[in-house]
Design a protein around this motif. Structure first.
Motif, mmCIF file in Angstrom:
data_model
loop_
_atom_site.group_PDB
_atom_site.id
_atom_site.type_symbol
_atom_site.label_atom_id
_atom_site.label_comp_id
_atom_site.label_asym_id
_atom_site.label_seq_id
_atom_site.Cartn_x
_atom_site.Cartn_y
_atom_site.Cartn_z
ATOM 1 N N GLN A 31 35.199 -43.059 -20.030
ATOM 2 C CA GLN A 31 34.931 -43.468 -21.409
ATOM 3 C C GLN A 31 35.643 -42.587 -22.431
ATOM 4 O O GLN A 31 35.806 -42.977 -23.583
ATOM 5 C CB GLN A 31 33.415 -43.491 -21.682
ATOM 6 C CG GLN A 31 32.749 -42.137 -21.762
ATOM 7 C CD GLN A 31 32.282 -41.568 -20.423
ATOM 8 O OE1 GLN A 31 32.809 -41.907 -19.369
ATOM 9 N NE2 GLN A 31 31.293 -40.681 -20.470
ATOM 10 N N PHE A 32 36.101 -41.397 -22.032
ATOM 11 C CA PHE A 32 36.783 -40.497 -22.954
ATOM 12 C C PHE A 32 38.292 -40.693 -22.949
ATOM 13 O O PHE A 32 39.012 -39.995 -23.666
ATOM 14 C CB PHE A 32 36.456 -39.035 -22.638
ATOM 15 C CG PHE A 32 34.982 -38.714 -22.708
ATOM 16 C CD1 PHE A 32 34.167 -39.289 -23.667
ATOM 17 C CD2 PHE A 32 34.419 -37.832 -21.799
ATOM 18 C CE1 PHE A 32 32.815 -38.992 -23.732
ATOM 19 C CE2 PHE A 32 33.068 -37.528 -21.852
ATOM 20 C CZ PHE A 32 32.265 -38.115 -22.820
ATOM 21 N N VAL A 59 32.235 -32.508 -22.285
ATOM 22 C CA VAL A 59 30.851 -32.882 -21.999
ATOM 23 C C VAL A 59 30.430 -33.988 -22.972
ATOM 24 O O VAL A 59 30.923 -34.048 -24.100
ATOM 25 C CB VAL A 59 29.897 -31.659 -22.089
ATOM 26 C CG1 VAL A 59 30.247 -30.642 -21.013
ATOM 27 C CG2 VAL A 59 29.919 -31.024 -23.460
ATOM 28 N N PRO A 60 29.544 -34.886 -22.549
ATOM 29 C CA PRO A 60 29.157 -36.028 -23.389
ATOM 30 C C PRO A 60 28.667 -35.655 -24.782
ATOM 31 O O PRO A 60 28.896 -36.403 -25.740
ATOM 32 C CB PRO A 60 28.048 -36.700 -22.575
ATOM 33 C CG PRO A 60 28.327 -36.326 -21.169
ATOM 34 C CD PRO A 60 28.913 -34.936 -21.229
ATOM 35 N N GLU A 61 28.019 -34.514 -24.928
ATOM 36 C CA GLU A 61 27.509 -34.115 -26.235
ATOM 37 C C GLU A 61 28.630 -33.809 -27.234
ATOM 38 O O GLU A 61 28.400 -33.748 -28.434
ATOM 39 C CB GLU A 61 26.591 -32.894 -26.105
ATOM 40 C CG GLU A 61 25.296 -33.175 -25.396
ATOM 41 C CD GLU A 61 25.405 -33.164 -23.867
ATOM 42 O OE1 GLU A 61 24.394 -33.436 -23.213
ATOM 43 O OE2 GLU A 61 26.495 -32.883 -23.338
ATOM 44 N N LEU A 132 26.004 -25.523 -24.931
ATOM 45 C CA LEU A 132 25.929 -26.068 -23.564
ATOM 46 C C LEU A 132 24.608 -25.671 -22.909
ATOM 47 O O LEU A 132 23.960 -26.475 -22.239
ATOM 48 C CB LEU A 132 27.094 -25.568 -22.707
ATOM 49 C CG LEU A 132 28.465 -26.162 -22.973
ATOM 50 C CD1 LEU A 132 29.489 -25.568 -22.014
ATOM 51 C CD2 LEU A 132 28.466 -27.671 -22.866
ATOM 52 N N THR A 133 24.217 -24.434 -23.122
ATOM 53 C CA THR A 133 22.954 -23.957 -22.571
ATOM 54 C C THR A 133 21.787 -24.697 -23.206
ATOM 55 O O THR A 133 20.855 -25.117 -22.516
ATOM 56 C CB THR A 133 22.820 -22.435 -22.788
ATOM 57 O OG1 THR A 133 23.975 -21.784 -22.238
ATOM 58 C CG2 THR A 133 21.577 -21.897 -22.109
ATOM 59 N N LEU A 145 32.742 -23.422 -15.594
ATOM 60 C CA LEU A 145 33.546 -24.193 -16.539
ATOM 61 C C LEU A 145 34.429 -23.301 -17.395
ATOM 62 O O LEU A 145 35.568 -23.626 -17.674
ATOM 63 C CB LEU A 145 32.621 -25.019 -17.440
ATOM 64 C CG LEU A 145 33.287 -25.909 -18.486
ATOM 65 C CD1 LEU A 145 34.065 -27.035 -17.807
ATOM 66 C CD2 LEU A 145 32.246 -26.479 -19.413
ATOM 67 N N LEU A 146 33.928 -22.158 -17.781
ATOM 68 C CA LEU A 146 34.634 -21.325 -18.747
ATOM 69 C C LEU A 146 35.371 -20.139 -18.163
ATOM 70 O O LEU A 146 36.176 -19.528 -18.842
ATOM 71 C CB LEU A 146 33.648 -20.825 -19.799
ATOM 72 C CG LEU A 146 33.080 -21.944 -20.655
ATOM 73 C CD1 LEU A 146 31.916 -21.447 -21.459
ATOM 74 C CD2 LEU A 146 34.154 -22.505 -21.545
ATOM 75 N N SER A 147 35.116 -19.799 -16.945
ATOM 76 C CA SER A 147 35.702 -18.590 -16.397
ATOM 77 C C SER A 147 36.765 -18.895 -15.353
ATOM 78 O O SER A 147 36.531 -19.663 -14.441
ATOM 79 C CB SER A 147 34.603 -17.736 -15.751
ATOM 80 O OG SER A 147 35.179 -16.576 -15.196
ATOM 81 N N PRO A 148 37.947 -18.284 -15.485
ATOM 82 C CA PRO A 148 38.967 -18.478 -14.466
ATOM 83 C C PRO A 148 38.635 -17.717 -13.181
ATOM 84 O O PRO A 148 39.249 -17.920 -12.163
ATOM 85 C CB PRO A 148 40.236 -17.920 -15.111
ATOM 86 C CG PRO A 148 39.743 -16.916 -16.079
ATOM 87 C CD PRO A 148 38.405 -17.421 -16.564
#
Length: 196
Positions: A31-32, A59-61, A132-133, A145-148
């Motif tokens: 949908q995105f 993310v949907p939000e 997100l939290t 998601l955020l950390s390599p």
């Protein structure tokens, strides 16, 4: 640009280096469209190592950014006549936006909104993580998601402002962050907040 930084939680340099080809579809979020994920090819690196790569899912939000990016990519950016320049964010001279100019854009927007002068561009990333939290995503999902790497990059230590994340939250105790790569289950409660 600032809305996109907030919607994907990217850093200043990562955002500067994003190209059109880095906006990608994601099979679980059709949908995105072409904005389902963002490939970060120039992520924060370890000392002496090359930039880390990762993919950030939309993310949907944060789906409101689809319209914003669509307008930029299909209507505004072509008016700047960037030719075959690969950068997503280009200047009126058809060059890539530098990290410094992105920072200046944030400062201008912050001052125009009457926000605290102590806020910097990285606060958008902190807000993204906090939201997100608050949306209910598991701490491990946010971390990956955020950390390599498989650890949290940095954790802020500040006085606790409230009992839950909505009220400002608390922060991880120093003992958790002194061990590289440790992600304690106790960090997922109402007394903890991640910041990458």
């Amino acid at each position: 640009m600032l809305k996109t930084i907030y919607a994907y939680g990217t850093r200043r340099t990562e955002s500067s280096m994003v190209g059109l080809v880095d906006l990608r579809r994601h099979r679980k979020s059709p949908q995105f469209g072409q904005f389902g994920s963002l490939a970060v090819r120039y992520g924060k690196s370890s000392k002496g190592a090359p930039p880390k790569r990762r993919t950030v899912l939309l993310v949907p939000e944060m789906d409101w950014v689809v319209d914003v990016l669509g307008e930029w990519v299909h209507e505004v950016r072509p008016r700047l006549a960037p030719g075959r320049h690969p950068a997503l964010w280009v200047t009126e001279r058809a060059g890539r936006m530098s990290p410094r100019s992105i920072n200046e854009a944030f400062t201008t927007a912050r001052d125009a909104a009457g926000l605290d002068g102590a806020l910097d561009l990285h606060c958008l990333r902190h807000s993204y993580i906090t939201h997100l939290t608050e949306f209910g995503y598991p701490a491990r999902f946010v971390q990956v998601l955020l950390s390599p790497q498989r650890c949290v990059h940095d954790v802020q230590h500040e006085a606790e402002r409230g009992g839950d994340l909505c009220g400002g939250g608390g922060y991880l105790p120093p003992s958790i962050t002194q061990v590289f790569g440790r992600f304690d289950a106790g960090a997922t409660g109402a007394d903890a907040r991640l910041a990458a």
